[in-house]
Design a protein around this motif. Structure first.
Motif, PDB file in Angstrom:
ATOM      1  N   SER A  38      50.359  19.989   8.373  1.00 17.16           N
ATOM      2  CA  SER A  38      50.689  20.810   7.231  1.00 17.16           C
ATOM      3  C   SER A  38      50.245  20.115   5.959  1.00 17.16           C
ATOM      4  O   SER A  38      50.259  18.897   5.866  1.00 17.16           O
ATOM      5  CB  SER A  38      52.202  21.038   7.190  1.00 17.16           C
ATOM      6  OG  SER A  38      52.560  21.726   6.026  1.00 17.16           O
ATOM      7  N   THR A  39      49.853  20.908   5.000  1.00 21.51           N
ATOM      8  CA  THR A  39      49.517  20.353   3.697  1.00 21.51           C
ATOM      9  C   THR A  39      50.560  20.766   2.670  1.00 21.51           C
ATOM     10  O   THR A  39      50.386  20.549   1.492  1.00 21.51           O
ATOM     11  CB  THR A  39      48.118  20.823   3.243  1.00 21.51           C
ATOM     12  OG1 THR A  39      48.120  22.244   3.218  1.00 21.51           O
ATOM     13  CG2 THR A  39      47.048  20.298   4.157  1.00 21.51           C
ATOM     14  N   GLU A  40      51.642  21.381   3.133  1.00 22.56           N
ATOM     15  CA  GLU A  40      52.722  21.806   2.263  1.00 22.56           C
ATOM     16  C   GLU A  40      53.985  21.055   2.632  1.00 22.56           C
ATOM     17  O   GLU A  40      54.134  20.549   3.737  1.00 22.56           O
ATOM     18  CB  GLU A  40      52.951  23.306   2.401  1.00 22.56           C
ATOM     19  CG  GLU A  40      51.762  24.142   1.970  1.00 22.56           C
ATOM     20  CD  GLU A  40      52.014  25.630   2.141  1.00 22.56           C
ATOM     21  OE1 GLU A  40      53.161  26.018   2.430  1.00 22.56           O
ATOM     22  OE2 GLU A  40      51.059  26.385   1.976  1.00 22.56           O
ATOM     23  N   ASN A  41      54.911  20.997   1.678  1.00 20.92           N
ATOM     24  CA  ASN A  41      56.190  20.361   1.941  1.00 20.92           C
ATOM     25  C   ASN A  41      56.952  21.161   2.985  1.00 20.92           C
ATOM     26  O   ASN A  41      56.799  22.376   3.077  1.00 20.92           O
ATOM     27  CB  ASN A  41      56.998  20.270   0.647  1.00 20.92           C
ATOM     28  CG  ASN A  41      56.357  19.346  -0.356  1.00 20.92           C
ATOM     29  OD1 ASN A  41      55.566  18.481  -0.007  1.00 20.92           O
ATOM     30  ND2 ASN A  41      56.702  19.524  -1.611  1.00 20.92           N
ATOM     31  N   PRO A  42      57.798  20.507   3.782  1.00 25.92           N
ATOM     32  CA  PRO A  42      58.548  21.228   4.809  1.00 25.92           C
ATOM     33  C   PRO A  42      59.545  22.200   4.184  1.00 25.92           C
ATOM     34  O   PRO A  42      60.069  21.959   3.092  1.00 25.92           O
ATOM     35  CB  PRO A  42      59.262  20.115   5.576  1.00 25.92           C
ATOM     36  CG  PRO A  42      59.276  18.951   4.662  1.00 25.92           C
ATOM     37  CD  PRO A  42      58.087  19.077   3.770  1.00 25.92           C
ATOM     38  N   THR A  43      59.821  23.278   4.886  1.00 26.67           N
ATOM     39  CA  THR A  43      60.829  24.239   4.448  1.00 26.67           C
ATOM     40  C   THR A  43      62.148  23.917   5.140  1.00 26.67           C
ATOM     41  O   THR A  43      62.185  23.189   6.143  1.00 26.67           O
ATOM     42  CB  THR A  43      60.412  25.671   4.793  1.00 26.67           C
ATOM     43  OG1 THR A  43      60.398  25.806   6.227  1.00 26.67           O
ATOM     44  CG2 THR A  43      59.060  26.032   4.198  1.00 26.67           C
TER      45      THR A  43
END
Length: 136
Positions: A38-43
């Motif tokens: 992932s290149t996004e912060n975790p949800t």
């Protein structure tokens, strides 16, 4: 040059060894692991799927998690009041800014003087430290 019988024996021996090696490799129980990138912060939903008992807080679209052992060893000082928990929300899929899944509504959240990635939460049972979860 090889004699025909020797060549035949060699081929049979090679086939038997190959079959043995292949069957030995697959006779072990296979454990599959799934790696996600992932290149996004975790949800919150993603985090709670892997850590269902985690204590989470979301602030400015960034998720913070409690009970990270190494941050409890740091010498940190409570800084300025940042915000309060706005809602208690146990549904990670609908998490939004100000939500916490285990903290009570109106629980005060403080910055730390030493680090920007750790928050201190003041509860009736004592302070809890929360680490910012970021992809990196």
């Amino acid at each position: 040059m090889f004699r025909p019988i020797t060549l035949r024996r060699t081929l049979i021996l090679a086939a038997v060894c190959s079959t043995f090696l292949l069957s030995a490799c697959t006779s072990e129980p296979q454990v599959s692991t799934v790696q996600t990138s992932s290149t996004e912060n975790p949800t919150a939903a993603e985090w709670l799927q892997s850590e269902p008992d985690a204590s989470l807080f979301q602030y400015e679209d960034t998720l913070y998690v409690a009970d990270v052992s190494w941050i409890n060893e740091l010498e940190l000082t409570r800084g300025d009041h940042l915000t309060d928990v706005l809602r208690q929300n146990k549904d990670g899929a609908s998490f939004q800014n100000g939500d916490a899944n285990l903290l009570e509504k109106a629980t005060p959240i403080y910055r730390t003087k030493e680090r920007n990635d750790i928050l201190i939460v003041s509860t009736s049972t004592g302070d809890i430290r929360f680490l910012r979860l970021v992809e990196g």
